[in-house]
Design a protein around this motif. Structure first.
Motif, PDB file in Angstrom:
ATOM      1  N   GLY A  47       0.815  -1.210   0.000  1.00 33.27           N
ATOM      2  CA  GLY A  47       0.000   0.000   0.000  1.00 33.27           C
ATOM      3  C   GLY A  47       0.845   1.254   0.000  1.00 33.27           C
ATOM      4  O   GLY A  47       2.056   1.217  -0.243  1.00 33.27           O
ATOM      5  N   THR A  48       0.197   2.358   0.296  1.00 32.71           N
ATOM      6  CA  THR A  48       0.842   3.668   0.368  1.00 32.71           C
ATOM      7  C   THR A  48       0.566   4.258   1.741  1.00 32.71           C
ATOM      8  O   THR A  48      -0.565   4.177   2.235  1.00 32.71           O
ATOM      9  CB  THR A  48       0.275   4.608  -0.719  1.00 32.71           C
ATOM     10  OG1 THR A  48       0.482   4.000  -2.000  1.00 32.71           O
ATOM     11  CG2 THR A  48       0.962   5.963  -0.692  1.00 32.71           C
ATOM     12  N   ASP A  64      -3.333   1.918  19.911  1.00 38.65           N
ATOM     13  CA  ASP A  64      -3.300   3.246  19.291  1.00 38.65           C
ATOM     14  C   ASP A  64      -2.909   3.072  17.824  1.00 38.65           C
ATOM     15  O   ASP A  64      -2.083   2.226  17.481  1.00 38.65           O
ATOM     16  CB  ASP A  64      -2.272   4.162  19.966  1.00 38.65           C
ATOM     17  CG  ASP A  64      -2.748   4.742  21.279  1.00 38.65           C
ATOM     18  OD1 ASP A  64      -3.913   4.506  21.662  1.00 38.65           O
ATOM     19  OD2 ASP A  64      -1.945   5.459  21.930  1.00 38.65           O
ATOM     20  N   ILE A  65      -3.494   3.874  16.965  1.00 42.68           N
ATOM     21  CA  ILE A  65      -3.168   3.832  15.537  1.00 42.68           C
ATOM     22  C   ILE A  65      -1.830   4.528  15.320  1.00 42.68           C
ATOM     23  O   ILE A  65      -1.621   5.672  15.766  1.00 42.68           O
ATOM     24  CB  ILE A  65      -4.261   4.495  14.696  1.00 42.68           C
ATOM     25  CG1 ILE A  65      -5.581   3.737  14.856  1.00 42.68           C
ATOM     26  CG2 ILE A  65      -3.847   4.564  13.220  1.00 42.68           C
ATOM     27  CD1 ILE A  65      -6.777   4.456  14.278  1.00 42.68           C
ATOM     28  N   LEU A  66      -0.909   3.827  14.643  1.00 43.66           N
ATOM     29  CA  LEU A  66       0.416   4.367  14.353  1.00 43.66           C
ATOM     30  C   LEU A  66       0.492   4.914  12.932  1.00 43.66           C
ATOM     31  O   LEU A  66       1.018   5.995  12.687  1.00 43.66           O
ATOM     32  CB  LEU A  66       1.481   3.284  14.544  1.00 43.66           C
ATOM     33  CG  LEU A  66       1.504   2.576  15.895  1.00 43.66           C
ATOM     34  CD1 LEU A  66       2.513   1.428  15.878  1.00 43.66           C
ATOM     35  CD2 LEU A  66       1.825   3.556  17.007  1.00 43.66           C
ATOM     36  N   VAL A  67      -0.011   4.120  11.985  1.00 45.53           N
ATOM     37  CA  VAL A  67       0.073   4.453  10.564  1.00 45.53           C
ATOM     38  C   VAL A  67      -1.229   4.023   9.889  1.00 45.53           C
ATOM     39  O   VAL A  67      -1.797   2.979  10.218  1.00 45.53           O
ATOM     40  CB  VAL A  67       1.252   3.715   9.889  1.00 45.53           C
ATOM     41  CG1 VAL A  67       1.328   3.993   8.403  1.00 45.53           C
ATOM     42  CG2 VAL A  67       2.577   4.080  10.548  1.00 45.53           C
ATOM     43  N   GLU A  68      -1.677   4.828   8.922  1.00 49.61           N
ATOM     44  CA  GLU A  68      -2.807   4.457   8.089  1.00 49.61           C
ATOM     45  C   GLU A  68      -2.272   4.229   6.676  1.00 49.61           C
ATOM     46  O   GLU A  68      -1.538   5.054   6.140  1.00 49.61           O
ATOM     47  CB  GLU A  68      -3.873   5.548   8.080  1.00 49.61           C
ATOM     48  CG  GLU A  68      -4.526   5.745   9.434  1.00 49.61           C
ATOM     49  CD  GLU A  68      -5.533   6.878   9.454  1.00 49.61           C
ATOM     50  OE1 GLU A  68      -5.702   7.574   8.437  1.00 49.61           O
ATOM     51  OE2 GLU A  68      -6.161   7.062  10.510  1.00 49.61           O
ATOM     52  N   LEU A  69      -2.642   3.089   6.100  1.00 52.35           N
ATOM     53  CA  LEU A  69      -2.227   2.740   4.737  1.00 52.35           C
ATOM     54  C   LEU A  69      -3.423   2.777   3.805  1.00 52.35           C
ATOM     55  O   LEU A  69      -4.514   2.355   4.176  1.00 52.35           O
ATOM     56  CB  LEU A  69      -1.628   1.328   4.710  1.00 52.35           C
ATOM     57  CG  LEU A  69      -0.366   1.081   5.530  1.00 52.35           C
ATOM     58  CD1 LEU A  69       0.029  -0.383   5.440  1.00 52.35           C
ATOM     59  CD2 LEU A  69       0.773   1.969   5.048  1.00 52.35           C
ATOM     60  N   ALA A  70      -3.186   3.289   2.597  1.00 53.89           N
ATOM     61  CA  ALA A  70      -4.246   3.327   1.587  1.00 53.89           C
ATOM     62  C   ALA A  70      -3.974   2.254   0.551  1.00 53.89           C
ATOM     63  O   ALA A  70      -2.875   1.799   0.394  1.00 53.89           O
ATOM     64  CB  ALA A  70      -4.285   4.699   0.918  1.00 53.89           C
TER      65      ALA A  70
END
Length: 70
Positions: A47-48, A64-70
């Motif tokens: 992903g990105t 906890d959310i660290l990174v969001e990938l698209a």
């Protein structure tokens, strides 16, 4: 959108990517330090990097959310 979440509470030791980077499954995105251990958090799919929600030195709690990938 996929979210990479903290597996345990700890301090962000290293952010290995930046927003807009293309990543592959298994690539290390963030390393947390907890109880003197380094815990890598990896991409679960290609992903990105859409958003990084933490910075080096931040303390995070489990899930906890660290990174969001698209």
């Amino acid at each position: 959108m996929a979210e990479v979440k903290a597996q345990m509470a700890g301090t962000v030791f290293e952010v290995s990517v930046k927003e807009g980077d293309s990543v592959t499954k298994g690539q290390t995105l963030i390393i947390l330090e907890s109880m003197k251990m380094e815990i890598p958090h990896e991409a679960e799919a290609d992903g990105t990097v859409a958003k990084i929600t933490v910075a080096e030195g931040d303390f995070v709690e489990e899930n906890d959310i660290l990174v969001e990938l698209a």
